[in-house]
Design an enzyme around this catalytic site. Structure first.
Site, PDB file in Angstrom:
ATOM      1  N   ILE A  18       0.852  -1.196   0.000  1.00 26.76           N
ATOM      2  CA  ILE A  18       0.000   0.000   0.000  1.00 26.76           C
ATOM      3  C   ILE A  18       0.891   1.251   0.000  1.00 26.76           C
ATOM      4  CG2 ILE A  18      -1.682   1.323   1.348  1.00 26.76           C
ATOM      5  CD1 ILE A  18      -2.848  -1.406   2.284  1.00 26.76           C
ATOM      6  N   ASP A  64      12.882   2.729  12.544  1.00 25.27           N
ATOM      7  CA  ASP A  64      11.853   2.027  13.325  1.00 25.27           C
ATOM      8  C   ASP A  64      10.984   3.098  13.960  1.00 25.27           C
ATOM      9  OD1 ASP A  64      10.286   0.712  15.111  1.00 25.27           O
ATOM     10  OD2 ASP A  64      11.912  -0.363  16.110  1.00 25.27           O
ATOM     11  N   ASN A  90       1.084   5.000   7.589  1.00 28.85           N
ATOM     12  CA  ASN A  90       0.646   3.764   6.932  1.00 28.85           C
ATOM     13  C   ASN A  90       1.263   2.503   7.551  1.00 28.85           C
ATOM     14  OD1 ASN A  90      -0.199   2.040   4.485  1.00 28.85           O
ATOM     15  ND2 ASN A  90       2.046   1.963   4.377  1.00 28.85           N
ATOM     16  N   TYR A 153      -4.593  -5.213  17.448  1.00 29.73           N
ATOM     17  CA  TYR A 153      -4.541  -4.402  16.221  1.00 29.73           C
ATOM     18  C   TYR A 153      -5.842  -3.609  16.062  1.00 29.73           C
ATOM     19  CZ  TYR A 153      -4.696  -3.964  11.015  1.00 29.73           C
ATOM     20  OH  TYR A 153      -4.800  -3.531   9.718  1.00 29.73           O
ATOM     21  N   LYS A 157      -6.337   0.344  15.958  1.00 29.15           N
ATOM     22  CA  LYS A 157      -6.871   1.004  14.755  1.00 29.15           C
ATOM     23  C   LYS A 157      -8.132   1.811  15.092  1.00 29.15           C
ATOM     24  CE  LYS A 157      -4.052  -0.455  11.415  1.00 29.15           C
ATOM     25  NZ  LYS A 157      -3.173   0.480  10.693  1.00 29.15           N
TER      26      LYS A 157
HETATM   27  N1  LIG Z   1      -3.388  -5.569   3.865  1.00 26.66           N
HETATM   28  C1  LIG Z   1      -4.592  -5.447   4.381  1.00 26.66           C
HETATM   29  O1  LIG Z   1      -5.475  -6.306   4.202  1.00 26.66           O
HETATM   30  C2  LIG Z   1      -4.925  -4.229   5.212  1.00 26.66           C
HETATM   31  C3  LIG Z   1      -6.264  -4.028   5.578  1.00 26.66           C
HETATM   32  C4  LIG Z   1      -6.591  -2.931   6.356  1.00 26.66           C
HETATM   33  C5  LIG Z   1      -5.600  -2.048   6.757  1.00 26.66           C
HETATM   34  N2  LIG Z   1      -4.308  -2.272   6.374  1.00 26.66           N
HETATM   35  C6  LIG Z   1      -3.307  -1.327   6.844  1.00 26.66           C
HETATM   36  O2  LIG Z   1      -2.599  -0.794   5.756  1.00 26.66           O
HETATM   37  C7  LIG Z   1      -1.290  -0.430   6.179  1.00 26.66           C
HETATM   38  C8  LIG Z   1      -0.266  -1.005   5.216  1.00 26.66           C
HETATM   39  O3  LIG Z   1      -0.369  -2.412   5.246  1.00 26.66           O
HETATM   40  P1  LIG Z   1       0.171  -3.390   4.127  1.00 26.66           P
HETATM   41  O4  LIG Z   1      -0.830  -4.466   3.993  1.00 26.66           O
HETATM   42  O5  LIG Z   1       0.626  -2.611   2.933  1.00 26.66           O
HETATM   43  O6  LIG Z   1       1.372  -4.029   4.910  1.00 26.66           O
HETATM   44  P2  LIG Z   1       2.831  -4.423   4.440  1.00 26.66           P
HETATM   45  O7  LIG Z   1       3.247  -5.470   5.412  1.00 26.66           O
HETATM   46  O8  LIG Z   1       2.873  -4.706   2.966  1.00 26.66           O
HETATM   47  O9  LIG Z   1       3.615  -3.068   4.711  1.00 26.66           O
HETATM   48  C9  LIG Z   1       3.843  -2.574   6.000  1.00 26.66           C
HETATM   49  C10 LIG Z   1       5.226  -1.969   6.007  1.00 26.66           C
HETATM   50  O10 LIG Z   1       5.444  -1.392   7.309  1.00 26.66           O
HETATM   51  C11 LIG Z   1       6.797  -1.635   7.659  1.00 26.66           C
HETATM   52  N3  LIG Z   1       6.954  -1.559   9.113  1.00 26.66           N
HETATM   53  C12 LIG Z   1       6.571  -2.469  10.032  1.00 26.66           C
HETATM   54  N4  LIG Z   1       6.957  -2.082  11.247  1.00 26.66           N
HETATM   55  C13 LIG Z   1       7.596  -0.892  11.106  1.00 26.66           C
HETATM   56  C14 LIG Z   1       8.242  -0.007  12.014  1.00 26.66           C
HETATM   57  N5  LIG Z   1       8.297  -0.270  13.329  1.00 26.66           N
HETATM   58  N6  LIG Z   1       8.803   1.110  11.522  1.00 26.66           N
HETATM   59  C15 LIG Z   1       8.757   1.385  10.187  1.00 26.66           C
HETATM   60  N7  LIG Z   1       8.170   0.574   9.280  1.00 26.66           N
HETATM   61  C16 LIG Z   1       7.590  -0.551   9.742  1.00 26.66           C
HETATM   62  C17 LIG Z   1       7.081  -3.028   7.124  1.00 26.66           C
HETATM   63  O11 LIG Z   1       8.470  -3.274   6.974  1.00 26.66           O
HETATM   64  C18 LIG Z   1       6.325  -3.026   5.803  1.00 26.66           C
HETATM   65  O12 LIG Z   1       7.154  -2.653   4.703  1.00 26.66           O
HETATM   66  C19 LIG Z   1      -1.150  -0.945   7.617  1.00 26.66           C
HETATM   67  O13 LIG Z   1      -1.384   0.104   8.526  1.00 26.66           O
HETATM   68  C20 LIG Z   1      -2.246  -1.966   7.720  1.00 26.66           C
HETATM   69  O14 LIG Z   1      -2.705  -2.145   9.031  1.00 26.66           O
HETATM   70  C21 LIG Z   1      -3.942  -3.341   5.614  1.00 26.66           C
END
Ligand SMILES: NC(=O)c1ccc[n+]([C@@H]2O[C@H](COP(=O)([O-])OP(=O)(O)OC[C@H]3O[C@@H](n4cnc5c(N)ncnc54)[C@H](O)[C@@H]3O)[C@@H](O)[C@H]2O)c1
Length: 263
Positions: A18, A64, A90, A153, A157
């Site tokens: 995302i 981080d 994000n 989580y 959220k």
């Molecule tokens: N994928 C889904 O189904 C979904 C649904 C609803 C909400 N979301 C939300 O969308 C957002 C993006 O999710 P995604 O699915 O693209 O996840 P993803 O796992 O593809 O990406 C998340 C990124 O965050 C980074 N990250 C994790 N911990 C970190 C930290 N402490 N410091 C800096 N970076 C850190 C990871 O390395 C990763 O690259 C998140 O907030 C997630 O909760 C995702």
């Protein structure tokens, strides 16, 4: 002196699926986009991804965001390049599906990443966002608004939505807007392990969605780009679901309650 006029977007978790799509969209309206991620390898893969390859406006930053001292120094370094107009909180994730399997350590870790880190990033850029009359977009989840499992989580959220409103109400007088985006299921690397386990996971999940599909990273990025733009100049304090209708209801539930095959 010249660099201080640059408009910057910051996307945390920017190496994720995302995050990359959001960064690509915001690079069309900002001079620089920092993709901030804890994982250096993910960042370098992201820069070569189909969304970002060759895009010189997009800069990687390893941090981080759950660690306050790192976030402060990230803020200082990024602000030496210009002014932050858009912050997209994000980064997020979840590991434990139920209360029964939850440990207090995991509870705190999920709260820390999904809620506390968002506050830390906001504080790091708040003054700059005030000066630019910019905006904050917090990526929450449908999990904030109903129970789909992953309780820590989901609680984090849900709190993020109220945090979004707090920014909107307290900083509105400075022209700052804050909104949340709540995606439903997006097939990203966060789902890879579960997808590998098989069982036609995504086909089964699709059945719960009125639009009969799950969400693409691009769908979320479109919503973020809109909320970050002047087209959303009068929109603040909202939570916009990007969920293919999941929160509206489920056809199978309506079918059962109404005893009607029209659903
Ligand atoms: N994928 C889904 O189904 C979904 C649904 C609803 C909400 N979301 C939300 O969308 C957002 C993006 O999710 P995604 O699915 O693209 O996840 P993803 O796992 O593809 O990406 C998340 C990124 O965050 C980074 N990250 C994790 N911990 C970190 C930290 N402490 N410091 C800096 N970076 C850190 C990871 O390395 C990763 O690259 C998140 O907030 C997630 O909760 C995702």
């Amino acid at each position: 002196m010249f660099s201080s006029s640059k408009s910057i977007a910051v996307v945390t978790g920017g190496a994720g699926d995302i995050g990359r799509s959001v960064a690509a969209h915001l690079s069309t309206t900002h001079d620089l986009v920092f993709i901030v991620d804890i994982d250096k390898q993910f960042l370098s893969t992201a820069l070569n991804s189909k969304e970002l390859a060759g895009n010189e406006k997009v800069q990687p930053f390893t941090c981080d965001i759950a660690e306050e001292t790192y976030v402060r120094s990230m803020g200082a370094i990024i602000l030496s390049q210009g002014q932050v107009r858009t912050l997209v909180n994000n980064a997020g994730g979840t590991y434990v599906g139920s209360l029964d399997k939850m440990s207090s350590q995991r509870w705190r870790a999920e709260m820390s990443l999904n809620l506390d880190a968002t506050y830390l990033c906001f504080k790091a850029f708040a003054e700059s966002i005030k000066e630019t009359r910019g905006s904050v977009i917090n990526i929450t989840s449908v999990n904030a608004l109903s129970v789909f499992g992953n309780p820590a989580y989901s609680a984090a959220k849900a709190a993020l939505i109220n945090f979004t409103r707090s920014i909107a109400v307290e900083y509105g007088k400075f022209g700052v807007r804050a909104n949340a985006v709540a995606p439903g299921t997006v097939f990203t690397k966060a789902w890879e392990a579960k997808a590998r386990a098989g069982n036609d996971l995504f086909d089964k999940l699709k059945e719960w969605y009125p639009l009969e599909r799950i969400i693409q990273p691009e769908d979320v990025a479109n919503a973020v780009a809109f909320l970050a733009s002047d087209q959303a100049a009068a929109i603040t304090g909202v939570c916009l679901p990007v969920d293919c209708g999941l929160l509206a209801g489920q056809p199978s539930v309506a079918r059962a309650f109404a005893q009607s095959e029209d659903y």
